[in-house]
Design a protein around this motif. Structure first.
Motif, PDB file in Angstrom:
ATOM      1  N   THR A 180       0.866  -1.173   0.000  1.00  0.00           N
ATOM      2  CA  THR A 180       0.000   0.000   0.000  1.00  0.00           C
ATOM      3  C   THR A 180       0.901   1.220   0.000  1.00  0.00           C
ATOM      4  O   THR A 180       1.815   1.307   0.813  1.00  0.00           O
ATOM      5  CB  THR A 180      -0.890   0.031   1.259  1.00  0.00           C
ATOM      6  N   SER A 181       0.665   2.141  -0.913  1.00  0.00           N
ATOM      7  CA  SER A 181       1.422   3.386  -0.891  1.00  0.00           C
ATOM      8  C   SER A 181       0.657   4.393  -0.049  1.00  0.00           C
ATOM      9  O   SER A 181      -0.563   4.480  -0.118  1.00  0.00           O
ATOM     10  CB  SER A 181       1.631   3.922  -2.310  1.00  0.00           C
ATOM     11  N   GLU A 182       1.378   5.111   0.764  1.00  0.00           N
ATOM     12  CA  GLU A 182       0.765   6.103   1.640  1.00  0.00           C
ATOM     13  C   GLU A 182       0.463   7.381   0.864  1.00  0.00           C
ATOM     14  O   GLU A 182       1.175   7.714  -0.079  1.00  0.00           O
ATOM     15  CB  GLU A 182       1.703   6.408   2.813  1.00  0.00           C
ATOM     16  N   PRO A 183      -0.559   8.101   1.276  1.00  0.00           N
ATOM     17  CA  PRO A 183      -0.847   9.371   0.615  1.00  0.00           C
ATOM     18  C   PRO A 183       0.320  10.349   0.764  1.00  0.00           C
ATOM     19  O   PRO A 183       0.994  10.365   1.789  1.00  0.00           O
ATOM     20  CB  PRO A 183      -2.078   9.892   1.358  1.00  0.00           C
ATOM     21  N   LEU A 184       0.558  11.147  -0.264  1.00  0.00           N
ATOM     22  CA  LEU A 184       1.581  12.173  -0.206  1.00  0.00           C
ATOM     23  C   LEU A 184       1.034  13.400   0.522  1.00  0.00           C
ATOM     24  O   LEU A 184      -0.182  13.552   0.672  1.00  0.00           O
ATOM     25  CB  LEU A 184       2.017  12.557  -1.617  1.00  0.00           C
ATOM     26  N   ALA A 185       1.927  14.282   0.951  1.00  0.00           N
ATOM     27  CA  ALA A 185       1.515  15.455   1.718  1.00  0.00           C
ATOM     28  C   ALA A 185       0.541  16.337   0.936  1.00  0.00           C
ATOM     29  O   ALA A 185      -0.379  16.905   1.512  1.00  0.00           O
ATOM     30  CB  ALA A 185       2.739  16.253   2.125  1.00  0.00           C
ATOM     31  N   ASP A 186       0.738  16.445  -0.370  1.00  0.00           N
ATOM     32  CA  ASP A 186      -0.116  17.332  -1.158  1.00  0.00           C
ATOM     33  C   ASP A 186      -1.237  16.617  -1.899  1.00  0.00           C
ATOM     34  O   ASP A 186      -1.950  17.228  -2.684  1.00  0.00           O
ATOM     35  CB  ASP A 186       0.736  18.128  -2.141  1.00  0.00           C
ATOM     36  N   ARG A 187      -1.373  15.295  -1.678  1.00  0.00           N
ATOM     37  CA  ARG A 187      -2.423  14.531  -2.371  1.00  0.00           C
ATOM     38  C   ARG A 187      -3.062  13.540  -1.415  1.00  0.00           C
ATOM     39  O   ARG A 187      -2.374  12.831  -0.690  1.00  0.00           O
ATOM     40  CB  ARG A 187      -1.819  13.762  -3.557  1.00  0.00           C
ATOM     41  N   ASP A 188      -4.366  13.479  -1.438  1.00  0.00           N
ATOM     42  CA  ASP A 188      -5.098  12.525  -0.597  1.00  0.00           C
ATOM     43  C   ASP A 188      -5.398  11.289  -1.435  1.00  0.00           C
ATOM     44  O   ASP A 188      -6.531  11.064  -1.849  1.00  0.00           O
ATOM     45  CB  ASP A 188      -6.386  13.166  -0.092  1.00  0.00           C
ATOM     46  N   GLU A 189      -4.369  10.497  -1.704  1.00  0.00           N
ATOM     47  CA  GLU A 189      -4.517   9.341  -2.581  1.00  0.00           C
ATOM     48  C   GLU A 189      -3.619   8.212  -2.097  1.00  0.00           C
ATOM     49  O   GLU A 189      -2.488   8.455  -1.699  1.00  0.00           O
ATOM     50  CB  GLU A 189      -4.125   9.743  -3.998  1.00  0.00           C
ATOM     51  N   ALA A 190      -4.121   7.018  -2.122  1.00  0.00           N
ATOM     52  CA  ALA A 190      -3.331   5.843  -1.760  1.00  0.00           C
ATOM     53  C   ALA A 190      -3.562   4.762  -2.814  1.00  0.00           C
ATOM     54  O   ALA A 190      -4.656   4.641  -3.358  1.00  0.00           O
ATOM     55  CB  ALA A 190      -3.738   5.318  -0.391  1.00  0.00           C
ATOM     56  N   CYS A 191      -2.527   3.986  -3.114  1.00  0.00           N
ATOM     57  CA  CYS A 191      -2.635   2.870  -4.055  1.00  0.00           C
ATOM     58  C   CYS A 191      -2.532   1.561  -3.292  1.00  0.00           C
ATOM     59  O   CYS A 191      -1.620   1.369  -2.498  1.00  0.00           O
ATOM     60  CB  CYS A 191      -1.529   2.932  -5.103  1.00  0.00           C
ATOM     61  N   LEU A 192      -3.492   0.691  -3.528  1.00  0.00           N
ATOM     62  CA  LEU A 192      -3.485  -0.639  -2.937  1.00  0.00           C
ATOM     63  C   LEU A 192      -3.083  -1.630  -4.012  1.00  0.00           C
ATOM     64  O   LEU A 192      -3.649  -1.620  -5.101  1.00  0.00           O
ATOM     65  CB  LEU A 192      -4.877  -0.999  -2.410  1.00  0.00           C
ATOM     66  N   HIS A 193      -2.121  -2.476  -3.722  1.00  0.00           N
ATOM     67  CA  HIS A 193      -1.667  -3.492  -4.674  1.00  0.00           C
ATOM     68  C   HIS A 193      -1.956  -4.870  -4.075  1.00  0.00           C
ATOM     69  O   HIS A 193      -1.537  -5.161  -2.954  1.00  0.00           O
ATOM     70  CB  HIS A 193      -0.167  -3.341  -4.941  1.00  0.00           C
ATOM     71  N   TRP A 194      -2.661  -5.690  -4.837  1.00  0.00           N
ATOM     72  CA  TRP A 194      -3.028  -7.031  -4.394  1.00  0.00           C
ATOM     73  C   TRP A 194      -2.551  -8.065  -5.406  1.00  0.00           C
ATOM     74  O   TRP A 194      -2.291  -7.743  -6.567  1.00  0.00           O
ATOM     75  CB  TRP A 194      -4.548  -7.154  -4.275  1.00  0.00           C
ATOM     76  N   SER A 195      -2.482  -9.312  -4.958  1.00  0.00           N
ATOM     77  CA  SER A 195      -2.229 -10.449  -5.844  1.00  0.00           C
ATOM     78  C   SER A 195      -3.447 -11.352  -5.828  1.00  0.00           C
ATOM     79  O   SER A 195      -4.056 -11.573  -4.780  1.00  0.00           O
ATOM     80  CB  SER A 195      -1.008 -11.249  -5.384  1.00  0.00           C
ATOM     81  N   LEU A 196      -3.768 -11.877  -6.996  1.00  0.00           N
ATOM     82  CA  LEU A 196      -4.870 -12.813  -7.158  1.00  0.00           C
ATOM     83  C   LEU A 196      -4.273 -14.116  -7.667  1.00  0.00           C
ATOM     84  O   LEU A 196      -3.609 -14.138  -8.703  1.00  0.00           O
ATOM     85  CB  LEU A 196      -5.873 -12.249  -8.164  1.00  0.00           C
ATOM     86  N   LEU A 197      -4.440 -15.203  -6.925  1.00  0.00           N
ATOM     87  CA  LEU A 197      -3.906 -16.510  -7.306  1.00  0.00           C
ATOM     88  C   LEU A 197      -5.017 -17.302  -7.980  1.00  0.00           C
ATOM     89  O   LEU A 197      -6.072 -17.533  -7.381  1.00  0.00           O
ATOM     90  CB  LEU A 197      -3.376 -17.238  -6.080  1.00  0.00           C
ATOM     91  N   VAL A 198      -4.774 -17.702  -9.242  1.00  0.00           N
ATOM     92  CA  VAL A 198      -5.839 -18.286 -10.054  1.00  0.00           C
ATOM     93  C   VAL A 198      -5.382 -19.588 -10.701  1.00  0.00           C
ATOM     94  O   VAL A 198      -4.182 -19.816 -10.889  1.00  0.00           O
ATOM     95  CB  VAL A 198      -6.306 -17.292 -11.138  1.00  0.00           C
ATOM     96  N   PRO A 199      -6.325 -20.458 -11.084  1.00  0.00           N
ATOM     97  CA  PRO A 199      -5.969 -21.672 -11.827  1.00  0.00           C
ATOM     98  C   PRO A 199      -5.350 -21.329 -13.176  1.00  0.00           C
ATOM     99  O   PRO A 199      -5.556 -20.238 -13.718  1.00  0.00           O
ATOM    100  CB  PRO A 199      -7.309 -22.386 -12.021  1.00  0.00           C
ATOM    101  N   ALA A 200      -4.603 -22.261 -13.728  1.00  0.00           N
ATOM    102  CA  ALA A 200      -3.930 -22.052 -15.015  1.00  0.00           C
ATOM    103  C   ALA A 200      -4.915 -21.754 -16.137  1.00  0.00           C
ATOM    104  O   ALA A 200      -4.582 -21.054 -17.089  1.00  0.00           O
ATOM    105  CB  ALA A 200      -3.090 -23.281 -15.364  1.00  0.00           C
ATOM    106  N   SER A 201      -6.138 -22.235 -16.033  1.00  0.00           N
ATOM    107  CA  SER A 201      -7.140 -22.021 -17.077  1.00  0.00           C
ATOM    108  C   SER A 201      -7.803 -20.641 -17.009  1.00  0.00           C
ATOM    109  O   SER A 201      -8.556 -20.269 -17.896  1.00  0.00           O
ATOM    110  CB  SER A 201      -8.221 -23.099 -16.982  1.00  0.00           C
ATOM    111  N   PHE A 202      -7.525 -19.878 -15.975  1.00  0.00           N
ATOM    112  CA  PHE A 202      -8.129 -18.557 -15.778  1.00  0.00           C
ATOM    113  C   PHE A 202      -7.630 -17.587 -16.840  1.00  0.00           C
ATOM    114  O   PHE A 202      -6.435 -17.446 -17.061  1.00  0.00           O
ATOM    115  CB  PHE A 202      -7.753 -18.041 -14.389  1.00  0.00           C
ATOM    116  N   VAL A 203      -8.552 -16.916 -17.526  1.00  0.00           N
ATOM    117  CA  VAL A 203      -8.192 -15.952 -18.576  1.00  0.00           C
ATOM    118  C   VAL A 203      -8.681 -14.579 -18.144  1.00  0.00           C
ATOM    119  O   VAL A 203      -9.846 -14.420 -17.772  1.00  0.00           O
ATOM    120  CB  VAL A 203      -8.833 -16.344 -19.928  1.00  0.00           C
TER     121      VAL A 203
END
Length: 109
Positions: free
Chosen positions: A43-66
């Motif tokens: 997770t990136s923290e908001p910057l002093a001049d911006r009220d924004e955060a980025c959340l990064h996740w991983s999704l684990l899926v079967p090999a057949s997942f498209v």
């Protein structure tokens, strides 16, 4: 391994235009699919001049997942964008087809 976690996948639809003929990004309603798991990476923290955060996740899926690079994934109440191409773990030297990992990103604020 059995996929048991339900998530929603919203497919991107190209070529949809508004009343002025401008192309507008459009996604179909979510379709439930089963995956192995999902977890937060960073997770990136908001910057002093911006009220924004980025959340990064991983999704684990079967090999057949498209999934496409412009599709979206709904986990619980949150919607994530697909980030890059899925990581393919099905070509190991010992015949073990683990599946793939999809990086997801959500910007809040």
């Amino acid at each position: 391994m059995i996929a048991r976690l339900p998530v929603g996948v919203r497919r991107f639809v190209a070529g949809v235009t508004d009343a002025h003929g401008n192309e507008v990004p459009t996604w179909l309603p979510p379709v439930e699919v089963l995956v192995y798991g999902a977890y937060p990476r960073t997770t990136s923290e908001p910057l002093a001049d911006r009220d924004e955060a980025c959340l990064h996740w991983s999704l684990l899926v079967p090999a057949s997942f498209v999934i496409g690079s412009r599709d979206r994934v709904v986990i619980g109440e949150r919607e994530f964008e697909v980030e890059g191409d899925p990581l393919d773990y099905t070509r190991g030297p010992f015949g073990w087809a683990a599946g793939t990992e999809v990086y997801l990103k959500r910007t809040e604020g």
